[in-house]
Design a protein around this motif. Sequence first.
Motif, PDB file in Angstrom:
ATOM      1  N   PRO A 104     -13.322 -57.680 -57.083  1.00 53.18           N
ATOM      2  CA  PRO A 104     -14.305 -57.197 -58.059  1.00 53.18           C
ATOM      3  C   PRO A 104     -15.545 -58.099 -58.162  1.00 53.18           C
ATOM      4  N   LEU A 105     -15.376 -59.384 -57.884  1.00 54.15           N
ATOM      5  CA  LEU A 105     -16.524 -60.296 -57.907  1.00 54.15           C
ATOM      6  C   LEU A 105     -17.496 -59.949 -56.785  1.00 54.15           C
ATOM      7  N   ALA A 106     -16.966 -59.656 -55.612  1.00 50.86           N
ATOM      8  CA  ALA A 106     -17.819 -59.271 -54.477  1.00 50.86           C
ATOM      9  C   ALA A 106     -18.503 -57.937 -54.744  1.00 50.86           C
ATOM     10  N   VAL A 107     -17.779 -57.009 -55.343  1.00 49.43           N
ATOM     11  CA  VAL A 107     -18.368 -55.712 -55.701  1.00 49.43           C
ATOM     12  C   VAL A 107     -19.511 -55.920 -56.682  1.00 49.43           C
ATOM     13  N   ALA A 108     -19.316 -56.813 -57.647  1.00 48.71           N
ATOM     14  CA  ALA A 108     -20.357 -57.083 -58.645  1.00 48.71           C
ATOM     15  C   ALA A 108     -21.606 -57.690 -57.999  1.00 48.71           C
ATOM     16  N   VAL A 109     -21.426 -58.570 -57.029  1.00 52.06           N
ATOM     17  CA  VAL A 109     -22.572 -59.154 -56.321  1.00 52.06           C
ATOM     18  C   VAL A 109     -23.345 -58.067 -55.592  1.00 52.06           C
ATOM     19  N   ASN A 110     -22.625 -57.199 -54.908  1.00 53.22           N
ATOM     20  CA  ASN A 110     -23.290 -56.119 -54.182  1.00 53.22           C
ATOM     21  C   ASN A 110     -24.035 -55.181 -55.126  1.00 53.22           C
ATOM     22  N   LYS A 111     -23.427 -54.886 -56.266  1.00 51.64           N
ATOM     23  CA  LYS A 111     -24.101 -54.028 -57.255  1.00 51.64           C
ATOM     24  C   LYS A 111     -25.362 -54.696 -57.793  1.00 51.64           C
ATOM     25  N   ALA A 112     -25.257 -55.980 -58.088  1.00 54.42           N
ATOM     26  CA  ALA A 112     -26.412 -56.712 -58.604  1.00 54.42           C
ATOM     27  C   ALA A 112     -27.537 -56.749 -57.570  1.00 54.42           C
ATOM     28  N   ALA A 113     -27.170 -56.893 -56.308  1.00 58.59           N
ATOM     29  CA  ALA A 113     -28.166 -57.001 -55.240  1.00 58.59           C
ATOM     30  C   ALA A 113     -28.988 -55.728 -55.080  1.00 58.59           C
ATOM     31  N   VAL A 114     -28.383 -54.578 -55.339  1.00 62.21           N
ATOM     32  CA  VAL A 114     -29.097 -53.313 -55.115  1.00 62.21           C
ATOM     33  C   VAL A 114     -29.532 -52.642 -56.419  1.00 62.21           C
ATOM     34  N   ARG A 115     -29.388 -53.369 -57.522  1.00 60.75           N
ATOM     35  CA  ARG A 115     -29.800 -52.843 -58.821  1.00 60.75           C
ATOM     36  C   ARG A 115     -31.265 -52.404 -58.759  1.00 60.75           C
ATOM     37  N   ASN A 116     -31.555 -51.274 -59.310  1.00 58.39           N
ATOM     38  CA  ASN A 116     -32.917 -50.715 -59.371  1.00 58.39           C
ATOM     39  C   ASN A 116     -33.502 -50.357 -58.006  1.00 58.39           C
ATOM     40  N   ILE A 117     -32.670 -50.212 -56.999  1.00 55.11           N
ATOM     41  CA  ILE A 117     -33.122 -49.767 -55.683  1.00 55.11           C
ATOM     42  C   ILE A 117     -32.524 -48.391 -55.447  1.00 55.11           C
ATOM     43  N   ASP A 118     -33.347 -47.462 -55.040  1.00 56.32           N
ATOM     44  CA  ASP A 118     -32.909 -46.095 -54.785  1.00 56.32           C
ATOM     45  C   ASP A 118     -31.772 -46.085 -53.756  1.00 56.32           C
ATOM     46  N   ALA A 119     -30.762 -45.253 -53.991  1.00 57.25           N
ATOM     47  CA  ALA A 119     -29.601 -45.173 -53.098  1.00 57.25           C
ATOM     48  C   ALA A 119     -30.008 -44.827 -51.671  1.00 57.25           C
ATOM     49  N   GLN A 120     -31.016 -43.997 -51.510  1.00 60.59           N
ATOM     50  CA  GLN A 120     -31.485 -43.653 -50.156  1.00 60.59           C
ATOM     51  C   GLN A 120     -32.090 -44.868 -49.461  1.00 60.59           C
ATOM     52  N   ASP A 121     -32.781 -45.712 -50.212  1.00 58.20           N
ATOM     53  CA  ASP A 121     -33.345 -46.929 -49.634  1.00 58.20           C
ATOM     54  C   ASP A 121     -32.241 -47.904 -49.230  1.00 58.20           C
ATOM     55  N   VAL A 122     -31.212 -47.996 -50.050  1.00 51.97           N
ATOM     56  CA  VAL A 122     -30.077 -48.862 -49.726  1.00 51.97           C
ATOM     57  C   VAL A 122     -29.405 -48.354 -48.445  1.00 51.97           C
ATOM     58  N   ALA A 123     -29.202 -47.054 -48.348  1.00 47.69           N
ATOM     59  CA  ALA A 123     -28.572 -46.475 -47.155  1.00 47.69           C
ATOM     60  C   ALA A 123     -29.444 -46.707 -45.919  1.00 47.69           C
ATOM     61  N   ALA A 124     -30.757 -46.558 -46.069  1.00 50.36           N
ATOM     62  CA  ALA A 124     -31.660 -46.790 -44.935  1.00 50.36           C
ATOM     63  C   ALA A 124     -31.633 -48.252 -44.512  1.00 50.36           C
ATOM     64  N   CYS A 125     -31.589 -49.157 -45.473  1.00 55.73           N
ATOM     65  CA  CYS A 125     -31.511 -50.592 -45.183  1.00 55.73           C
ATOM     66  C   CYS A 125     -30.221 -50.905 -44.422  1.00 55.73           C
ATOM     67  N   ARG A 126     -29.122 -50.354 -44.891  1.00 56.82           N
ATOM     68  CA  ARG A 126     -27.822 -50.568 -44.245  1.00 56.82           C
ATOM     69  C   ARG A 126     -27.862 -50.068 -42.800  1.00 56.82           C
TER      70      ARG A 126
END
Length: 138
Positions: A104-126
């Motif tokens: 859950p700590l790793a999940v929280a870091v990932n969530k914090a990292a992409v906070r306020n970034i559009d899901a499509q932008d996150v997917a494109a970055c990935r």
Amino acid sequence: MRDRLAHIVREAARALTRDLAARLATQGVSFSHWTFLRILWESDGLTQRELSEQAGVMEPTTAAALKAMEELGYIERRQVPENRKNVYVHLTPKGRALRAKLEPLAVAVNKAAVRNIDAQDVAACRRALLAILGNLKA
């Protein structure tokens, strides 16, 4: 200079690692132990050499980390009678139980990292980062 892709990726990776390491420290787990635990949660019973390869570190580094993890009760190293040469690394119940606290700590870091970034932008970055990895492995 600061807008070069390699610099941005390196700084982002450092920030993610720093954040996760701080969160892991609250549970008394080092980032290097996290790396090996994560691998073993998926593939328990690997050899020390296989663990080194998957973690991307030299075998002496792995040996030192495993010694400490064994002292903490997270893992045990075993040999099988048919092949005394290889040492197999297995999680103990204590090491296995850490998963529920640490993932859950790793999940929280990932969530914090992409906070306020559009899901499509996150997917494109990935997709772009995976393509870059593929290009550089070739």
